[in-house]
Structures are given as structure tokens and as C-alpha cells.
Design an enzyme around this catalytic site. Structure first.
Site, PDB file in Angstrom:
ATOM      1  N   ASP A 190     -41.856-118.511   5.094  1.00  0.00           N
ATOM      2  CA  ASP A 190     -42.558-119.400   4.214  1.00  0.00           C
ATOM      3  C   ASP A 190     -43.689-118.645   3.826  1.00  0.00           C
ATOM      4  O   ASP A 190     -44.165-117.894   4.444  1.00  0.00           O
ATOM      5  CB  ASP A 190     -42.737-120.743   5.276  1.00  0.00           C
TER       6      ASP A 190
HETATM    7  C1  BGC Z   1     -44.037-124.633   1.889  1.00  0.00           C
HETATM    8  C2  BGC Z   1     -42.763-124.223   1.100  1.00  0.00           C
HETATM    9  C3  BGC Z   1     -42.593-123.809  -0.081  1.00  0.00           C
HETATM   10  C4  BGC Z   1     -43.752-122.637  -0.157  1.00  0.00           C
HETATM   11  C5  BGC Z   1     -43.845-122.033  -1.575  1.00  0.00           C
HETATM   12  C6  BGC Z   1     -44.959-123.701   1.575  1.00  0.00           C
HETATM   13  O1  BGC Z   1     -46.381-123.931   1.751  1.00  0.00           O
HETATM   14  O2  BGC Z   1     -44.063-124.828   3.390  1.00  0.00           O
HETATM   15  O3  BGC Z   1     -41.895-125.285   1.470  1.00  0.00           O
HETATM   16  O4  BGC Z   1     -41.261-123.279  -0.601  1.00  0.00           O
HETATM   17  O5  BGC Z   1     -44.708-123.095  -0.032  1.00  0.00           O
HETATM   18  O6  BGC Z   1     -44.533-122.846  -2.258  1.00  0.00           O
END
Ligand code: BGC
Length: 762
Positions: free
Chosen positions: A237
């Protein structure tokens, strides 16, 4: 392999062609959204971007919280709504559209679906997740993945794993016992991985039982690849990597986003000084190259039909609206004079905040769409404002007058956008007091009042006994306004059902008291009893139970029968009849229970479901498959899934608390063979085919006559049942030598040796 989308080919490049620095570089991002190219070898860079219910491709500024603008894309109903359809084929169709929009925008991987379990109604991101039940989450997630990947675009199954809150999400440890971890929090991921094989899995920010997901070898390698057979790439993530040198050999292939070269340099140094085996890096590079090859094989996208996708978004939203209550005021009569009240009718809340924020291609409002569908006069009063401006008394007075002048009032209530976002949790489940006061005033003026809700997480419904109809609109995406009008007017017969319980009070929710934890730990104290499992176990009344949802027609359920399938699964069959006057769709649910179980279980657990369309008066034979593996519990003694033998009850119903038919089936259990020891209990020995008869005879001889006890004790112990209960957990070795017990330690040792020998020979 030939490149089909105008990029140099990565197919001929192998790990051996790359320098150590290039390998470290390839396994982390170039910037916010893309991987690094290796130009000298023609290795391209590809884009991965959010997700999950629409494409959020940023063209200018980059961030992962939805702050900067992105290209227009169809905002489909978020998972909270789509899940309520209980229909993986519908999810697949949405996935296809997401794949097309990604392909058109040259996005290789769209970051979704998110299938984390809704452990608490307070999780700020519940709108992005499907359910409090793992089978619903897994099946719907798999549908979406299949659709996306059918277009040559990768999905990213997230957030793996046990990321069930936003509070302290980047550090908190989700402390979970093995059974709930396997049976509740990982089961959906297992389903989605094994059924749909996503190109990527995104590991979550949090720790699990103390270890960061991004460094958890058991999670990312042993389980995901070893047990489940995952073949794709693990991406972090955004910002989830605390120690990349530890994460890479654990199974983290790609760090996103870029780290300004800092962690690349750490990897290089770790390989050079022998702390990191270069083979681990090579494996991660292989997986990145493999992803690039898959992305390059994508056929050239032909363009996207904005109108068709909007129409699909409307259809899906219509299939996602849950009719919670209807005393007959819905559907609205075509020529009815309708007062529409509530700012959400004009300024819809249709998605949640954070990284999933889509810039919609169009935006329907319920007010405009109702006016388009209705033949009667549709008046409007805001009743409240979303920014708190205006005079509440004047707004209420206008709403009351508008409601009074109409035959029916439709009041749009909902949560303010600021209460539901990625990054933080809600603090309560109440609608704003001003909205509740407005509803009371409107109800007093016109009792024929329908409430339409816009909310990404469950809200308390203290008015539910006082209003004749409640429509749970969740967050419905860009065409939600049209879909709401369709349902209110009866153009669409509502069919969705709740994938999460709506409690009476927050304090009733099973995780209450152990959510969201403190000082870096959240203990999942309710164990297996998550969501409806917990409300049922404690016999709590709820506002609306899991699986509930009404229709404008009614359904009759015939008797259920069960038969084994050749694969060892179980097929449950029954007739379902549309007993009303209009066509409709019923979501038929199968719950299992095992009364005499040796392990803790919820009173009932969903095992299968089907969405069935029926014309008025039509009867269909509905067949649902209960997979044997879904009946298994995680056995701590042998660290594996075990199906316990016994008589299971399969209840078929219209909700978890509206069970209409049942069938009992005796199922053979999986053998659990463990060598007996002197620490084995009397029960263990009694259950053993070799030792059991000997022990039973000895115990009857010794205790049956009450030897060595006074008269009262002897008469009590003469009751076999009480005696057996008392002795059941006694370690057998400690029985030898007890006063009056003639069996010696040696006798028992010999018996155990004999039993173990015979089993080994079997
Ligand atoms: C989120 C993800 C997301 C990623 C990219 C993170 O903060 O938890 O779900 O895909 O950011 O934006």
C-alpha cells in the site's frame, strides 16, 4: 511477444540482463503511480492507480488521498452498494467497464477491489468494503477481479490483511487469534485469490499480531503463495513499507510509491554486504517483469462509451438500493404530488472521501430524475444545507409547508461527507440531529413520509417505527440519483439486501469496547463473533438484520432438499415463487449451523447465496452450492482446516433472521489423527478406536461402583453422565495411581503405545 500498446517490449528482458541497481530500481516506484523504466533495455514503465469503483488517474498533482484532480471516469456504486446486490456477475460487469476505462487511459493495474471485513460500523472506509461476511466479500471481490482482468488490465486485491479500521492504520497491530484470522479475516482473500487470481495483491499498512503486513513472510509467502497458489505480484500500500530490506525476502515485490531512491540504495547495500540474498531480489524482479509482460499483452483499447457506462452505473445502483421498510407507500403512484425534501436530493452524496474519490463523467440528482419520471407535481425544499449555512427554522418551515401541500414526502437524509473518509474512523453512528429534527417536523406535517438514506456505513434509525418507508441508498455512484428515482417510482423493483447488520445502538456491535484499540494494538476481542454472528450469538435485537431487504413483490419458499455433488460439496435445492403481482428478484441465502459442535461457532453462518429474477407468478428451482471447504473451521490442534462430522442444519431464507426452509444433512468429518500421549485427555482416549473401549471398560469398573468414595460421592458418581463430564478433560497419565484406580501408569503407557502403533500401521 509483440507489444500491442505502443510500448517497447519487456518480454525478452531477463533478470540476468539487469544490474543490481536496476533490479533494486525496478522493484520500487518511479513516482506516485508508475514503475521505473529501464530504457537501455526497453523495459517500460506502467501505471497503477485507484480504484476501486472507478478510475482515479491523476493528470496534474499526485496524492493518495483524492485531493488533486483526476481524469473524468465513471463513478460506479462503491462496494457498500455493489455488495448489497449479492451478485458476482453484476460485479463482473462493473469490472469489465473498469477494465475498459483503465485500458483507454493506459493504466496497467487498477487498485481494487478492497474486501476487508466490516468489523465495526465505525470504520471510516466501510463504504469501500463489501460486507461483514467473508464469503460475500470474497465472492463479490472475485467477480470484480474477473471483469477487470478480462480486459487485459490487472486488479489489486486490497488491503491484505486485517486492515479493519483507519485509526492509527499505518502502525496499529491487529491482534487476532488464529481461528478468526483464518475463518473471518482471511477467508474472503483466499476465495478471491483462488477463484480469480488477481495480477497483484496489495499488502496493508497495519501490523498483524505484531508484524507489519509488508514484512510478514507467513502472510505474503507461506500463506498467499504456498497455501493459496497466488502467482502474481505483491505491491505495498502507498507508504506501507517500514523496512524494505526485511520486506523483500518476506514476499514484498514492489514498493509504491517512489522513495526518492533511498530504499533502492538500502537494498543494494544489503545485497553487497550479504544481509540480503540477491536471489530474493531476483524473484521480485521476475514478478515485476511478468506484470509488465501481462500489461503489454493488453489489446489496444477501442475507446469507452461514456453513456453506456453511465447506464450501467444506473442499473447497478438500482440493484444496490435496499428497501428496509415499506408499509405500502412505495412505489409512488405515477401522478402523486410528491414533496422532495433534503439537500441530498439536489447535491447527492454518492461516494466516500480519500483515494477512491472519482471525478465523475456525469452526475444525476434524484430531484431531476424524479421529475423526469413522475407525472405528478414534484416540489422541493432543502430542509437543511450541507455547509450549515442558512436559518434552520426557516428551512424547516419551508420543508413543512412543502410536505403539507403534497400527498407524499420523500426526505433525503444522510451523513455529512466529512464523517466518512479514508484515514479516520467515525465516532458514532448517528445522523446529524438537525436532520432528525427536520424529519420529525415533516412527519408531523405529513405522515406519508419516505426516508431515503445516503451513507457509506450503517447509521442508527431511531425513527424506523414512525416512518412508513425507509430506502437505504448507501453511496450509489454517479447515476445514483436516477436509480433512486427508478426505485421510488417502481421502474426498478428493489432487490438488494444488507451485507451488514444495522444495529439498534453502536454499543450492541460485537467489536464495541475493543475498537479501535490503543497504543498501537487493537485486540479483536469478539473473536469469531463478528457482525451478524455476534448479534445472533448474544440474541440481540437489531434494527435490520444481515441479509434483509424488501421488494415490491413477495416470494414463497418451497421445501429444501440437499444432495452431494461429485466434488464432495453439497447442493441445496428448493423452489422459489414470485407470489406477488410484479416481476422481482430475490436473494436466496443458505446458512449452516452445527448444534453439537466441539468448537465455538456462531449460531449460523452464511454459506451460499443466489440472486434470482422471477416474473410475477413464476416459480424457479434454485440450486445453491455449499462448498465443503466453507464448512471447515481452522483447527488449532493440527493447524489446518477441518470439517467436523455431524448433523448440520442448512437453513434457507430471505435474511439471516427470516429463515423459510431447512434441511438437515449428516456430514462425515475429516480425520484428525494425533498421536496419543500421557497428556491426552480421557475424552481423547475414549474417542480413539483402539484405546477407547479399554478405557471405557476400566472407567466403568473403577468409578461405576464408587470405589474409594463416601456414600454421597458414590451415588453422585454412579451417574455415568456426570462422571464422564467431570473426568472428560483429565489427562490420562494423571489418573494412574489415583486412590481406587487399579490401572497403572505402565498399563496406560502400554495402551497408548499399542494404539499409536496400530494407527501408524493404518
Ligand atoms: C490506500 C489505498 C490506495 C493507495 C493509492 C492508500 O492510502 O490505502 O487503498 O490504493 O493509497 O492511492
Amino acid at each position: 511477444m509483440t507489444s500491442t500498446n505502443n510500448q517497447p517490449a519487456a518480454s525478452d528482458v531477463s533478470v540476468a540482463d539487469l544490474t543490481l541497481e536496476e533490479k533494486a530500481g525496478l522493484t520500487s516506484g518511479a513516482d506516485f503511480w508508475t514503475t521505473k523504466a529501464v530504457e537501455r533495455l526497453g523495459v517500460p514503465s506502467v501505471m497503477m492507480t485507484d480504484g476501486p469503483h472507478g478510475l482515479r488517474k491523476q493528470s496534474g498533482g499526485s496524492d493518495h488521498l483524492g485531493l488533486a484532480d483526476s481524469v473524468p471516469a465513471t463513478c460506479f456504486p462503491p462496494a457498500v452498494a455493489l455488495g448489497s446486490s449479492f451478485d458476482p456477475e453484476l460485479a463482473e460487469r462493473v469490472g469489465v467497464a473498469l477494465g475498459v476505462e483503465s485500458a483507454v487511459n493506459d493504466v496497467a493495474v487498477i487498485l481494487g477491489p478492497g474486501i476487508n471485513i466490516k468489523r465495526s460500523p465505525l470504520c471510516g472506509r466501510n463504504f469501500e468494503y463489501f460486507s461483514e461476511d467473508p464469503i460475500v466479500s470474497g465472492v463479490l471481490g472475485a467477480g470484480l477481479i474477473r471483469g477487470i482482468q478480462s480486459q487485459g488490465v490487472g486488479a489489486s486485491l486490497k488491503h491484505f490483511a486485517a486492515n479493519n479500521q483507519e485509526f492509527d492504520r499505518m502502525r496499529a497491530s491487529s491482534d487476532i487469534d488464529p481461528r478468526p484470522l483464518r475463518e473471518i479475516y482471511l477467508r474472503g482473500f483466499e476465495r478471491a485469490v483462488t477463484e480469480a487470481q488477481p495480477w497483484t495483491v496489495m499488502c496493508s499498512y497495519n501490523r498483524i499480531n505484531g508484524t507489519y503486513a509488508s514484512e510478514d513472510r507467513w502472510l505474503l509467502t507461506d500463506l498467499l503463495r504456498g497455501e493459496w497458489g497466488f502467482e502474481g505480484l505483491v505491491v505495498s500500500d502507498w507508504g506501507a513499507v517500514s523496512d524494505r530490506v526485511a520486506g523483500l525476502p518476506a514476499g514484498l515485490d514492489l514498493e509504491m510509491p517512489a522513495s526518492a531512491g533511498r530504499t533502492d540504495a538500502q537494498l543494494v547495500a544489503a545485497v553487497r554486504d550479504g544481509r540480503l540474498d540477491e536471489a530474493a531480489l531476483d524473484l521480485a524482479v521476475e514478478r515485476v517483469l511478468d506484470l509488465l509482460r501481462k500489461a503489454q499483452a493488453r489489446p489496444v483499447a477501442e475507446g469507452m462509451d461514456v453513456e453506456a457506462h453511465h447506464a450501467l452505473a444506473r442499473e447497478v445502483a438500482g440493484r444496490s438500493i435496499v428497501l428496509l421498510k415499506n408499509d405500502g407507500v412505495l412505489p409512488l403512484a405515477r401522478a402523486a404530488r410528491v414533496a422532495v425534501i433534503g439537500a441530498f436530493a439536489e447535491q447527492p452524496r454518492y461516494q466516500g472521501a480519500g483515494s477512491s474519490l472519482i471525478n465523475p463523467t456525469r452526475l444525476d440528482t434524484a430531484l431531476t430524475e424524479l421529475r423526469a419520471l413522475s407525472a405528478g407535481e414534484v416540489s422541493y425544499a432543502a430542509g437543511f444545507t450541507l455547509d450549515g449555512s442558512g436559518d434552520p427554522a426557516a428551512l424547516t418551515a419551508e420543508a413543512v409547508a412543502t410536505a403539507q401541500a403534497a400527498e407524499v414526502a420523500v426526505v433525503f437524509l444522510g451523513l455529512p461527507a466529512s464523517e466518512e473518509s479514508e484515514g479516520y474512523d467515525r465516532e458514532h453512528i448517528d445522523l446529524p440531529p438537525a436532520q432528525l429534527a427536520l424529519l420529525d417536523a415533516v412527519l408531523a406535517a405529513n405522515p406519508a413520509t419516505v426516508v431515503v438514506l445516503s451513507n457509506g456505513g450503517a447509521v442508527a434509525l431511531p425513527f424506523r417505527d414512525r416512518v412508513p418507508a425507509i430506502v437505504e441508498g448507501w453511496l450509489l455512484g454517479q447515476a445514483g440519483g436516477g436509480a433512486t428515482a427508478d426505485v421510488l417510482c417502481g421502474v426498478v423493483n428493489p432487490s438488494a439486501k444488507l451485507t451488514e447488520t444495522i444495529p439498534l445502538r453502536l454499543a450492541d456491535s460485537p467489536s464495541y469496547g475493543s475498537f479501535p484499540g490503543e497504543f498501537g494494538h487493537v485486540r479483536y476481542g469478539e473473536g469469531l463473533l463478528v457482525g451478524y454472528r455476534g448479534y445472533d450469538a448474544r440474541g440481540l435485537e437489531v434494527a435490520y438484520p444481515f441479509g434483509h431487504g424488501l421488494s415490491y413483490t413477495t416470494f414463497g419458499y418451497g421445501a429444501a432438499s440437499a444432495s452431494p455433488t461429485p466434488d464432495g460439496d453439497l447442493q441445496i435445492e428448493l423452489d422459489v415463487t414470485n407470489t406477488g403481482a410484479v416481476a422481482g428478484r430475490e436473494i436466496v441465502q443458505v446458512y449452516s449451523s452445527l448444534a453439537a459442535s466441539m468448537v465455538q461457532r456462531a449460531p449460523r453462518e452464511l454459506k451460499a447465496f443466489a440472486s434470482v429474477a422471477l416474473e410475477a407468478g413464476e416459480t424457479r428451482r434454485v440450486s445453491l452450492t455449499v462448498r465443503r471447504k466453507d464448512l471447515a473451521y481452522w483447527d488449532l490442534r493440527v493447524d489446518r482446516w477441518i470439517v467436523e462430522g455431524g448433523e448440520y442444519l442448512f437453513e434457507v431464507g430471505a435474511s439471516s433472521r427470516d429463515l423459510r426452509a431447512s434441511v438437515a444433512v449428516t456430514i462425515d468429518g475429516d480425520p484428525v489423527v494425533r498421536p496419543l500421549t500421557m497428556e491426552s485427555s480421557v475424552t481423547d482416549l475414549l474417542a480413539d478406536p483402539v484405546a477407547g473401549p479399554v478405557v471405557r471398560q476400566a472407567m466403568t469398573a473403577v468409578f461405576g461402583g464408587g470405589i474409594g468414595m463416601d456414600a454421597a460421592g458414590a451415588s453422585m458418581m454412579a451417574n455415568d453422565e456426570a462422571m464422564m463430564k467431570m473426568m472428560a478433560s483429565f489427562p490420562i497419565g494423571r489418573l494412574a495411581g489415583f486412590p481406587g484406580v487399579s490401572v497403572t501408569f505402565d498399563d496406560i503407557e502400554a495402551l497408548i503405545a499399542k494404539a499409536n502403533q496400530e494407527h501408524a500401521a493404518e
